[in-house]
Enzyme design. Structure first.
Site, PDB file in Angstrom:
ATOM      1  N   ASN A 238     -37.577  50.069  79.777  1.00 37.37           N
ATOM      2  CA  ASN A 238     -37.237  51.481  80.283  1.00 37.37           C
ATOM      3  C   ASN A 238     -37.070  52.466  79.365  1.00 37.37           C
ATOM      4  OD1 ASN A 238     -34.706  51.141  78.982  1.00 37.37           O
ATOM      5  ND2 ASN A 238     -33.789  49.953  80.691  1.00 37.37           N
ATOM      6  N   ARG A 239     -36.799  53.699  79.747  1.00 41.33           N
ATOM      7  CA  ARG A 239     -36.787  54.620  78.998  1.00 41.33           C
ATOM      8  C   ARG A 239     -36.005  54.652  77.685  1.00 41.33           C
ATOM      9  NH1 ARG A 239     -34.321  59.562  77.898  1.00 41.33           N
ATOM     10  NH2 ARG A 239     -35.814  61.446  77.273  1.00 41.33           N
ATOM     11  N   LYS A 240     -34.770  54.359  77.867  1.00 37.68           N
ATOM     12  CA  LYS A 240     -33.508  53.953  76.995  1.00 37.68           C
ATOM     13  C   LYS A 240     -34.212  52.888  75.882  1.00 37.68           C
ATOM     14  CE  LYS A 240     -28.935  52.325  76.066  1.00 37.68           C
ATOM     15  NZ  LYS A 240     -27.562  51.830  76.711  1.00 37.68           N
ATOM     16  N   GLU A 241     -34.589  51.950  76.418  1.00 40.21           N
ATOM     17  CA  GLU A 241     -35.168  50.942  75.403  1.00 40.21           C
ATOM     18  C   GLU A 241     -36.447  51.322  74.620  1.00 40.21           C
ATOM     19  OE1 GLU A 241     -34.333  46.988  78.217  1.00 40.21           O
ATOM     20  OE2 GLU A 241     -36.267  47.916  78.366  1.00 40.21           O
TER      21      GLU A 241
ATOM     22  N   ASP B 245     -36.519  44.346  87.256  1.00 41.97           N
ATOM     23  CA  ASP B 245     -36.825  43.110  87.609  1.00 41.97           C
ATOM     24  C   ASP B 245     -37.960  43.146  88.577  1.00 41.97           C
ATOM     25  OD1 ASP B 245     -34.939  41.797  86.122  1.00 41.97           O
ATOM     26  OD2 ASP B 245     -33.602  41.595  87.585  1.00 41.97           O
TER      27      ASP B 245
END
Length: 490
Positions: free
Chosen positions: A205-208, A275
């Site tokens: 995701n964007r944060k990761e 998921d």
């Protein structure tokens, strides 16, 4: 693009090997109307509760819900939560669970307290040991995983950093999968993407992604550049960055990025949306579809998932409704009267990042063959424009006595279809000028044409678009219907 029913048939014949961190998700719903007299804490009046198979187990549930088979390998503790998960997975006919029990750790369990009225999470309580599995458990996990690779069409690693996907497990699974020609998708948790070296696709995701690449991820060019660097280090074929309401961006290694905007939806609960994305990507890719198709399906599935409470799965019917949605306008607003209105609509859609499609025809008597082409065309784009030959144009092409219905009647019938967003009447014999004005992302015609025969294919391909040919239904043509009507037959 794809025919949705054909895609579902292909999905039913696919098997996904899913490995990851299993957890028990519990949701306690109620209302808060007072503060506890014992401490300054809200008191929730519990109205109902539910349990779900969560974490990587939710990935497995989504794989099964969409119609594929899933071999699932996970880790549980010797406790009630582990017994509950075992029983729940046993009820899923399309999931074959291979659960390794580690008595030294609890089964990961998360209990969320949610305001029923506002769908707001107020508190979460976790039971977990977030350390890597021991060497003994690691060996047992590999003994469970590796023999299943031959049965799988694709492998999905769902990493929640709870201990299943140790560096050794990840490396061995990816290495053996590559040796056997199996693609590996990873939903990563480690900020060091090299941990997943050799995987086919990473889906942070964007944060990761920001944490791992130190990229601001605020522009498509920035995401693409950072992803290319990360993939070179991790030896991956592609990277998909999910960005919530901003959609998702896939960057193939050495290729141009593909961006799909998020579908508009009322968000109720984002639990497990990642998921769902990973599961649908794996299933659609395993069914033989390309990156862009898999992304569009995953984006549609995510929109369904976040519109539900709790850790949710997506059914084929729900996915169909999102992929082939209602048109964006009422029928009376769909018929375009002038070029200015058309330019304005297209500009609005492009600002929203929407994919514009185009098809054309006389549509004199609408029949199932037309409907199939129009539905397939709408499935390949976010907004579909239909070019309609004028009455004079139809007469030149089909001869005297045609059209049977005048252009206004034909336009109104087309506008009444859910698959159609705009109808534009053109006077020329071909829609080339209209296609040049629109420059659609996808140009759709029946499969009785070749790509070279499709008017405007050069314009579309020069603009970076594609030509989609849809198989025609045998026995359906307007000309034959007209002839039968004139002969008094049915």
């Amino acid at each position: 693009m794809f025919n949705f029913e054909t895609l579902l048939q292909s999905i039913e014949n696919t098997t996904v090997l899913c490995v990851g961190d299993l957890m028990l998700d519990e949701f306690v719903y109620g209302e808060v109307s007072r503060i506890s007299p014992e401490a300054p804490a809200p008191v929730i009046a519990v109205q109902r509760s539910e349990i779900n198979v969560g974490g990587a187990g939710n990935v497995a549930r989504n794989i099964a819900a969409i119609g594929a088979r899933c071999i699932f390998v996970g880790l549980i503790g010797d406790d009630v939560a582990g017994q509950t998960l075992t029983a729940e997975l046993a009820r899923e006919p399309r999931i074959a669970p291979l659960l390794v029990c580690d008595p030294s750790r609890p089964t990961t369990r998360k209990v969320r307290f949610v305001s029923e009225h506002f769908s707001t999470h107020m508190l979460r309580a976790d039971w977990e040991t977030a350390s890597a599995a021991s060497a003994e458990i690691e060996a047992r996990l590999l003994d469970a995983i590796l023999p299943q690779l031959e049965r799988a069409d694709i492998v999905l690693l769902s990493d929640y950093a709870k201990g299943v996907l140790t560096p050794e497990v990840i490396a061995r699974v990816i290495d053996v999968a590559r040796q056997r020609g199996k693609r590996v998708i990873v939903d990563p948790k480690s900020p060091n993407f090299v941990t997943y070296r050799g995987a086919t696709l990473l889906t942070p995701n964007r944060k990761e992604f920001v944490t791992a690449t130190r990229c601001a991820a605020d522009t498509l060019a920035g995401i693409a550049a950072a992803a290319q660097e990360a993939m070179a280090l991790a030896d991956c074929a592609a990277m998909l960055v999910t960005q919530s309401e901003h959609g998702m961006t896939l960057v193939p290694r050495g290729g141009e990025p593909i961006h799909v905007p998020a579908l508009p939806v009322k968000v109720r609960d984002v639990s497990g949306a990642g998921d769902t994305v990973a599961a649908v990507l794996a299933v659609v890719l395993a069914a033989g579809q390309d990156w862009a198709t898999a992304m569009r399906a995953a984006s549609a599935a995510a929109a369904v998932a976040v519109s539900k409470n709790g850790t949710a799965v997506v059914t084929p019917a729900e996915l169909r409704r999102k992929l082939l949605p209602h048109a964006s306008l009422a029928a009376e607003d769909k018929i375009i009267g002038n070029e200015t209105d058309l330019d304005r609509r297209i500009a609005e859609w492009r600002r929203e990042g929407l994919r514009v499609g185009f098809t054309n025809g006389c549509f004199d008597i609408l029949h199932p063959g037309h409907v199939k082409v129009l539905t397939a065309a709408r499935g390949a784009c976010d907004r579909l424009i239909v070019g309609l030959n004028s009455d004079a144009s139809v007469r030149r092409l089909k001869g005297e006595g045609r059209p049977v219905q005048n252009e206004r009647a034909r336009a109104e019938v087309l506008a009444g279809l859910e698959a159609v967003d705009l109808v534009v009447i053109f006077e020329e014999d071909t829609p080339l000028n209209l296609i040049t004005q629109i420059v659609p992302s996808v140009l759709v015609k029946g499969g009785d044409y070749t790509r070279e025969q499709v008017v405007g294919h050069e314009v579309v391909e020069a603009g970076g678009g594609e030509v989609l040919l849809v198989d025609v239904l045998p026995g359906h043509s307007t000309t034959s219907l007209v002839e039968k009507a004139r002969e008094g037959t049915t």
